[in-house]
Design a protein around this motif. Structure first.
Motif, PDB file in Angstrom:
ATOM      1  N   ASP A  73       0.820  -1.213   0.000  1.00 35.39           N
ATOM      2  CA  ASP A  73       0.000   0.000   0.000  1.00 35.39           C
ATOM      3  C   ASP A  73       0.850   1.257   0.000  1.00 35.39           C
ATOM      4  OD1 ASP A  73      -2.212  -1.532  -0.008  1.00 35.39           O
ATOM      5  OD2 ASP A  73      -2.712  -1.252   2.113  1.00 35.39           O
ATOM      6  N   GLN A  74       1.937   1.224   0.801  1.00 35.79           N
ATOM      7  CA  GLN A  74       2.831   2.389   0.837  1.00 35.79           C
ATOM      8  C   GLN A  74       3.470   2.613  -0.526  1.00 35.79           C
ATOM      9  OE1 GLN A  74       5.575   1.372   3.955  1.00 35.79           O
ATOM     10  NE2 GLN A  74       4.745   2.928   5.324  1.00 35.79           N
ATOM     11  N   PHE A 128       2.373   1.648  -3.483  1.00 27.84           N
ATOM     12  CA  PHE A 128       1.380   2.076  -4.466  1.00 27.84           C
ATOM     13  C   PHE A 128       1.036   3.547  -4.261  1.00 27.84           C
ATOM     14  CE2 PHE A 128      -3.192   2.507  -5.658  1.00 27.84           C
ATOM     15  CZ  PHE A 128      -2.989   2.482  -7.021  1.00 27.84           C
ATOM     16  N   PHE A 129       0.909   3.939  -2.990  1.00 24.26           N
ATOM     17  CA  PHE A 129       0.587   5.331  -2.684  1.00 24.26           C
ATOM     18  C   PHE A 129       1.655   6.262  -3.280  1.00 24.26           C
ATOM     19  CE2 PHE A 129       0.867   9.062   0.092  1.00 24.26           C
ATOM     20  CZ  PHE A 129      -0.454   9.467   0.174  1.00 24.26           C
ATOM     21  N   CYS A 130       2.940   5.923  -3.061  1.00 27.08           N
ATOM     22  CA  CYS A 130       4.018   6.772  -3.594  1.00 27.08           C
ATOM     23  C   CYS A 130       4.015   6.760  -5.113  1.00 27.08           C
ATOM     24  CB  CYS A 130       5.372   6.297  -3.091  1.00 27.08           C
ATOM     25  SG  CYS A 130       5.578   6.557  -1.336  1.00 27.08           S
ATOM     26  N   GLN A 131       3.778   5.579  -5.695  1.00 22.45           N
ATOM     27  CA  GLN A 131       3.749   5.494  -7.156  1.00 22.45           C
ATOM     28  C   GLN A 131       2.588   6.311  -7.702  1.00 22.45           C
ATOM     29  OE1 GLN A 131       4.199   1.027  -7.015  1.00 22.45           O
ATOM     30  NE2 GLN A 131       5.078   1.458  -9.014  1.00 22.45           N
ATOM     31  N   GLN A 132       1.458   6.273  -7.001  1.00 24.02           N
ATOM     32  CA  GLN A 132       0.306   7.042  -7.455  1.00 24.02           C
ATOM     33  C   GLN A 132       0.607   8.527  -7.421  1.00 24.02           C
ATOM     34  OE1 GLN A 132      -2.488   9.162  -7.258  1.00 24.02           O
ATOM     35  NE2 GLN A 132      -2.805   8.199  -9.260  1.00 24.02           N
ATOM     36  N   ARG A 133       1.567   8.916  -6.578  1.00 28.66           N
ATOM     37  CA  ARG A 133       1.942  10.330  -6.549  1.00 28.66           C
ATOM     38  C   ARG A 133       3.078  10.600  -7.541  1.00 28.66           C
ATOM     39  NH1 ARG A 133      -2.376  10.212  -4.869  1.00 28.66           N
ATOM     40  NH2 ARG A 133      -3.119  10.811  -2.802  1.00 28.66           N
ATOM     41  N   GLY A 134       3.420   9.604  -8.389  1.00 32.84           N
ATOM     42  CA  GLY A 134       4.357   9.839  -9.480  1.00 32.84           C
ATOM     43  C   GLY A 134       5.773   9.360  -9.253  1.00 32.84           C
ATOM     44  N   LEU A 135       6.076   8.722  -8.103  1.00 33.02           N
ATOM     45  CA  LEU A 135       7.439   8.257  -7.864  1.00 33.02           C
ATOM     46  C   LEU A 135       7.628   6.859  -8.448  1.00 33.02           C
ATOM     47  CD1 LEU A 135       7.903   9.316  -4.134  1.00 33.02           C
ATOM     48  CD2 LEU A 135       8.401  10.623  -6.188  1.00 33.02           C
ATOM     49  N   SER A 136       8.821   6.587  -8.995  1.00 31.48           N
ATOM     50  CA  SER A 136       9.082   5.245  -9.496  1.00 31.48           C
ATOM     51  C   SER A 136       9.174   4.294  -8.301  1.00 31.48           C
ATOM     52  CB  SER A 136      10.395   5.208 -10.269  1.00 31.48           C
ATOM     53  OG  SER A 136      11.471   5.374  -9.375  1.00 31.48           O
ATOM     54  N   ALA A 137       9.018   2.999  -8.571  1.00 30.32           N
ATOM     55  CA  ALA A 137       9.071   2.016  -7.487  1.00 30.32           C
ATOM     56  C   ALA A 137      10.395   2.126  -6.741  1.00 30.32           C
ATOM     57  CB  ALA A 137       8.890   0.616  -8.055  1.00 30.32           C
ATOM     58  N   LEU A 164      12.721   6.338  -0.748  1.00 24.75           N
ATOM     59  CA  LEU A 164      12.047   7.341   0.072  1.00 24.75           C
ATOM     60  C   LEU A 164      11.611   6.736   1.409  1.00 24.75           C
ATOM     61  CD1 LEU A 164      10.271  10.278  -0.562  1.00 24.75           C
ATOM     62  CD2 LEU A 164       8.490   8.602  -0.187  1.00 24.75           C
ATOM     63  N   ILE A 165      11.011   5.560   1.327  1.00 22.53           N
ATOM     64  CA  ILE A 165      10.489   4.933   2.545  1.00 22.53           C
ATOM     65  C   ILE A 165      11.637   4.499   3.457  1.00 22.53           C
ATOM     66  CG2 ILE A 165       9.198   2.948   3.423  1.00 22.53           C
ATOM     67  CD1 ILE A 165       7.515   3.186   0.755  1.00 22.53           C
ATOM     68  N   GLY A 216      13.271   7.475   4.977  1.00 17.51           N
ATOM     69  CA  GLY A 216      12.390   7.976   6.029  1.00 17.51           C
ATOM     70  C   GLY A 216      12.566   7.160   7.297  1.00 17.51           C
TER      71      GLY A 216
END
Lengths: 481, 246, 411
Positions: A429-430, A432-441, A447-448, A451
């Motif tokens: 889910d995390q 997919f959420f980042c990808q939905q905001r335009g970040l590559s896998a 990023l995660i 973080g």
């Protein structure tokens, strides 16, 4: 490995970047360890009598000890008679300037991204370069010496400052401490020495760069850092090794002494060769690091980013003797493929109003096994001691492990000790959420993970923090399933 | 803008979408309503590219085959899904995610990275619009946020990224009336002739604030009725039962 | 040390009759002889001082008789009753549902033999027990018990300087439910040594609740090792109150064998004088979708030593595990010591695991606030408040009052 994210799995296959071997003419002892080996090392280093005596005592004590088995790691038995205990690149007897260093050696460090050339080096970092068993070059020595700061190889310190060595060597990590510390005391060949005089704030970061090159060679370096009253120093340590199929042993010792109101910050980015994807080869990184906050209001802070080595076994510790002293441990340990890590810290509270903080972030991927092992001890006299410990584990993939073994021992009724641990994974889910905001896998994973590690990275000096983040990305590539 | 033809989606051989057709022109607002389990959220997820569905049919978005694109490429092409349950990402600050997402989109468009100062002042302006405190920018993404704060954070991301097709997946669920107004104001401020919306909702209430051009009723994975906003009122009045007899 | 090992070998040779378990018992006495009692070099016994066990040779406990006038006030109302005196079941004092019997009478049953034969003989006290145990309880439940089963374990003066080695088997069949209250009470003030091993078996959907109250006299030594196996959808709730005894060590060795089972264990410990109270738990998630929870509180006063070690192991196949552990300890004396070790060993990735441990004191502000309101025993009030959370989990007023009294600390 899971195939949930095939595009991520495809990102794999970035190889270890420092795996090259350099063809450097070396002066080596034959393999094997006995009293003569110890004497030969001491002789080669032209050491005073007290050093040889100490080494021999350590060697004889080592003979009575057995290799520890309590760590959560597994490896075939090490044959200590097959190992080379001394290997040094052939150098001219004394080096007056870097111009005299073997140009091939300089090229090795250039290739590693460490320039020893003072014109090209990072403006505010002094570097001591240790190649196999000995220190090959130290930059900015003169500038530092003008302020009274001693930064040189351990061998040089033994010659020039024997009284400091005799006073402090083994005073934090005695040769009786553990199996590998005893071995190191007997055969260590070089390392760095730092002395910051009273009231001096060291104007630049001091850095040692360790490189194992020769085959079948153990590396046993020893670092001693003394910060006198009101002194401050930030020290960085980096390490790499060639890719070799056999395992190599690195058994270092680091001792730090902080006197009244002194602060020592010790940062490590450990990137020894971790072995290949099947777990073949790699460095056994069995290291003893300990600091003593001897003085009032002194502070020792360890920050480590452990991405390399086949096996990591180290517990950078702080003995909080001075009243109001502070100990810190910030750690990121990554185990991918078949890497194993058993790492953590010991905080021994002795003085009054002492406080310690432990932040440990373990990341396991592939078949990696990652253990935090820590001790917080509050002695009876340590009135008003405080400890806060946080251990977080991130699991990537379903064949890795994350373990937590914290020991908490409290013998003073004014102590406040708090320990927390969590385990999580990078959720689909995390991602997919980042990808939905335009970040590559790949960017999403970075990023995660960054973080997750943020509390540790922010403790690193800027240049190191950037390197550490990149290293983490490389270490974990292809590991998300 | 978006043409969906005969879209099927299933999970573990259980059919959820079963031949859905829908065409959305620039500037239009389409509401998708339907009972629980009708496939509303699946539609949003499949359009955004969530894994785990077996999908067939065709979806054309700005003349591209949407289904062949990775989720991040869809996002970079201007598709935005406001999640029903926004995810928490510990340690990653809100402002960092916003900037990384915006730069990913700009990079895809061949634009340089956004100027840090311009970006910050723009974010600080827009966070006021969703009635969140500035502190939220520096907190970890959605971590410890209340349900309403998470939804408003989704709207903030939408305002920053200025997408061209926005899918709101039950954005009204769990919101009190004040938060609902904040969300609706954010959405309405983005309404423009070249931007379209798909508003997925269970209740008519949201449509009082975001007035749709079309309302579609989804049942058993298909659109079974379409009409204007009056259809939503009829659903509110009569429930979904009458559709079975229709 | 050697002297006491020889002593227990002789007890075994002279007092343990041949029975169906003789081959296992022979292995056990050999294993114990090789190991002796644990020392602080054994990781899981690191902080406990067992000197007394290494030096004192305890003989086997003799049988005795019980005065009903002593017993009656101890029996909880609205319960079934099982009474053991000096380790032996006292049938005349028991009121039990069907399925409860003495272990000695049932040693020929192959299921019981199998269970006992599975004992981990690498644990020296389990090995000693396996060699020497003489009796215990067998509790088989196949229905939902209408009343709790109150098990009283008493030791009287005849048991002075002796040891009872007890073995108990509790089996809840599919869909069965039972609440068991095990209460340990001393009728003597002299030292004795109890070494008990429990087998708790929960079949599918069984629901077991197990309360333990350790209230031995200040010289008693009590070792209690519990093996708990849980099948699918079973629910276990454990609650322990540990206050008496000179040296008490409890071990829970739990294992999930079927999915969707849950295990909740909680406890309260009060260590005073020179007591050494040590609790070890090891919860093994070997299958997916199980839930475990540990919540322990404790106080250490005077020169006492309080030890807690809770470990959660999540195997590779145990995805979707949800495991939590929390401990809160108060160190209230400059000569007391607390050792905690909350461990996690995790080999699966899709899991929720967390632990938290704190060691601290009563809040100075709270003490001052209470005193400023005229409360003289502010410390006792705050300790009571600290304990209350767990005491409130006791549903029976008589038991709650009895246990609360054990945990009341003088002002």
């Amino acid at each position: 490995m899971s195939t949930e994210n095939p595009e991520l799995t495809a990102l794999l296959n970035q190889n270890y970047q420092h795996g090259f071997v350099s063809d450097i003419d070396a002066d080596s002892l034959p393999p094997g360890l006995n009293e003569d080996t110890v004497r030969a090392i001491s002789l080669k280093k032209n050491e005073p009598e007290f050093m040889l005596a100490w080494r021999l005592k350590a060697y004889h004590h080592w003979l009575t000890m057995v290799e520890p088995v309590w760590a959560h790691v597994a490896y075939p038995k090490i044959d200590y008679q097959q190992m080379v205990y001394y290997s040094a690149p052939k150098l001219k007897p004394t080096l007056n300037s870097l111009d005299e260093v073997d140009p091939e050696l300089l090229r090795v460090y250039e290739k590693l991204g460490i320039s020893l050339n003072e014109q090209k080096k990072l403006a505010n970092v002094a570097v001591d370069a240790v190649f196999d068993s000995i220190s090959v070059a130290t930059t900015f020595k003169d500038k530092l010496l003008s302020m009274g700061v001693i930064f040189c190889s351990f061998s040089e310190a033994v010659q020039k400052y024997p009284e400091l060595i005799q006073k402090y060597l083994g005073s934090i990590v005695p040769y009786t401490d553990n199996f590998f510390a005893a071995l190191n005391a007997a055969v260590f060949s070089d390392g760095s020495f730092v002395y910051i005089p009273k009231g001096v704030r060291c104007p630049m970061e001091l850095s040692t760069y360790f490189r194992i090159n020769a085959a079948s060679t153990g590396q046993f370096e020893r670092t001693l850092i003394i910060a006198d009253d009101d002194a401050y120093v930030s020290y960085l340590e980096g390490c790499t090794a060639p890719m070799r199929d056999e395992n190599q042993l690195h058994a270092a010792v680091v001792e730090i002494i902080a006197l009244d109101r002194a602060t020592v910050k010790y940062s490590t980015v450990q990137n020894w060769y971790p072995g290949d994807k099947e777990g073949k080869g790699g460095i056994y990184n069995f290291v003893t690091k300990r600091g003593a906050c001897r003085g009032v209001k002194s502070k020792i802070s360890w920050t480590q980013v452990e991405t390399g080595s086949a096996i990591t076994w180290k517990y950078p510790s702080v003995v909080l003797q001075g009243d109001d002293s502070v100990g810190e441990f910030y750690s990121v340990a990554v185990t991918n493929n078949y890497q194993q890590a058993d790492t953590g810290t010991k905080m021994i509270h002795i003085g009054k109003n002492t406080s310690s903080t432990i932040i440990s972030k373990g990341i396991s991927a592939g078949f990696g096994q990652n253990a935090y092992r820590g001790l917080v001890r509050i002695n009876p006299g340590a009135t008003n001691a405080r400890n806060y410990t946080q251990c977080d584990s991130l699991l990537m993939g379903d064949r890795c492990g994350a373990h937590t073994f914290p020991y908490i021992e409290v013998k003073n009724p004014t102590a406040q000790v708090e320990h927390e641990a969590t385990t999580s994974k990078i959720g689909a889910d995390q991602l997919f959420f980042c990808q939905q905001r335009g970040l590559s896998a790949e960017d999403a994973v970075n990023l995660i993970v960054n973080g997750f590690c943020r509390e540790v990275f922010r403790e690193l000096p800027m240049e190191f923090a950037v390197e550490a983040q990149k290293l983490l990305g490389v270490s974990l590539e292809g590991s998300v399933g | 803008m978006l043409t969906i033809k005969d879209l099927h989606a299933s999970v573990d051989n259980k059919a959820i979408l079963q031949g859905l057709n829908l065409t959305i022109k620039p500037g239009e607002v389409h509401a998708i309503m339907g009972p629980n389990g009708s496939g509303k959220s699946t539609l949003g997820n499949v359009l955004a590219g969530r894994e785990g569905y077996e999908v067939s049919g065709s979806v054309t978005y700005h003349n591209q085959d949407l289904l062949s694109l990775a989720p991040e490429l869809r996002a970079q092409a201007g598709l935005f899904l406001a999640f029903q349950y926004p995810i928490e990402i510990p340690g990653v600050s809100n402002v960092y995610l916003l900037k990384a997402a915006l730069n990913a989109k700009r990079k895809a468009q061949g634009l340089p990275e956004v100027d840090a100062m311009d970006f910050l002042s723009s974010v600080k302006e827009k966070i006021k619009a969703v009635d969140l405190d500035q502190d939220f920018l520096y907190r970890s993404v959605n971590e410890g946020f209340s349900g309403g704060e998470k939804k408003r954070n989704e709207i903030l991301q939408m305002l920053i990224l200025e997408p061209s097709l926005i899918i709101l997946d039950e954005t009204d669920s769990g919101l009190d009336i004040d938060a609902l107004k904040v969300v609706a104001d954010g959405v309405n401020s983005l309404r423009s002739p070249d931007r379209s919306f798909i508003v997925i909702t269970h209740y008519q209430r949201l449509l009082d604030y975001i007035v749709p051009d079309f309302v579609h009723v989804l049942a058993n994975g298909k659109i079974v009725a379409s009409g204007g906003k009056e259809l939503a009122l009829k659903l509110e009045d009569q429930g979904y039962g009458w559709l079975d007899n229709a | 040390m050697l002297k006491t090992i020889t002593h227990y070998q002789q007890l075994f040779a002279n007092h343990i009759p041949a029975d169906a378990l003789t081959p296992v018992r022979n292995q056990a006495i050999d294993a114990f002889s090789a190991m002796g009692f644990p020392t602080n070099k054994t990781e899981s016994w690191k902080y406990l001082r067992l000197t007394v066990l290494r030096e004192q040779a305890f003989t086997l406990m003799p049988t005795s008789t019980l005065d009903p006038a002593v017993l009656t006030p101890l029996l909880l109302a609205d319960c079934y009753h099982v009474v053991c005196l000096n380790g032996a079941l006292m049938p005349q004092h028991c009121t039990v549902p069907q399925g409860v019997s003495a272990l000695r009478a049932r040693l020929d049953e192959s299921a019981i033999q199998t269970l006992i034969a599975q004992s981990d003989l690498s644990l020296s006290l389990v090995a000693l027990n396996t060699a020497l145990f003489q009796d215990g309880l067998v509790i088989d439940v196949h229905t939902k018990l209408d009343k709790p089963l109150h098990c009283l374990f008493l030791t009287d003066d005849a048991g002075a300087l002796t040891t009872s080695q007890q073995r108990h088997v509790v089996r809840l069949g599919a869909d069965a439910a039972a609440t068991i209250i095990a209460e340990h009470v001393s009728l003597t003030t002299t030292a004795f040594f109890t070494n008990a091993v429990w087998h708790l078996e929960l079949a599918e959907r069984a629901n077991g609740t197990y309360y333990q109250v350790f209230n031995d006299n200040p010289k008693a030594i009590h070792i209690d090792h519990c093996i708990l196996n849980q099948q699918a959808h079973s629910v276990y709730q454990g609650l322990s109150f540990l206050s008496g005894g000179a040296l008490v060590r409890t071990d829970l060795e739990q294992r999930f064998l079927g999915e969707h089972a849950s295990c909740s264990v909680k406890g309260l410990t009060l260590a005073q004088e020179k007591q050494q109270l040590d609790q070890h738990l090891r919860l093994s998630h070997s299958v997916a979708h199980c839930y475990s929870e540990q919540f322990f509180k404790g106080l250490a006063l005077d020169q006492s030593r309080l030890i807690f070690n809770g470990k959660v192991i999540v195997d590779q196949d145990a995805q979707k595990t949800d495991a939590h552990q929390h401990t809160k300890h108060l160190l209230l004396s400059s000569t007391a010591e607390i050792y905690t070790k909350p461990e996690l060993e995790i080999y699966a990735n899709d899991v929720k695991c967390a632990h938290g441990a704190t060691i601290g004191q009563l809040s100075d502000e709270a003490l001052f606030y209470l005193k400023s309101r005229g409360i003289t025993d502010a410390r006792a009030v705050l300790i009571k408040a600290f304990n209350q959370e767990l005491l409130d989990l006791l549903k029976w007023p008589v038991l709650k009052a009895r246990v609360s009294a054990l945990f009341a600390v003088k002002a």
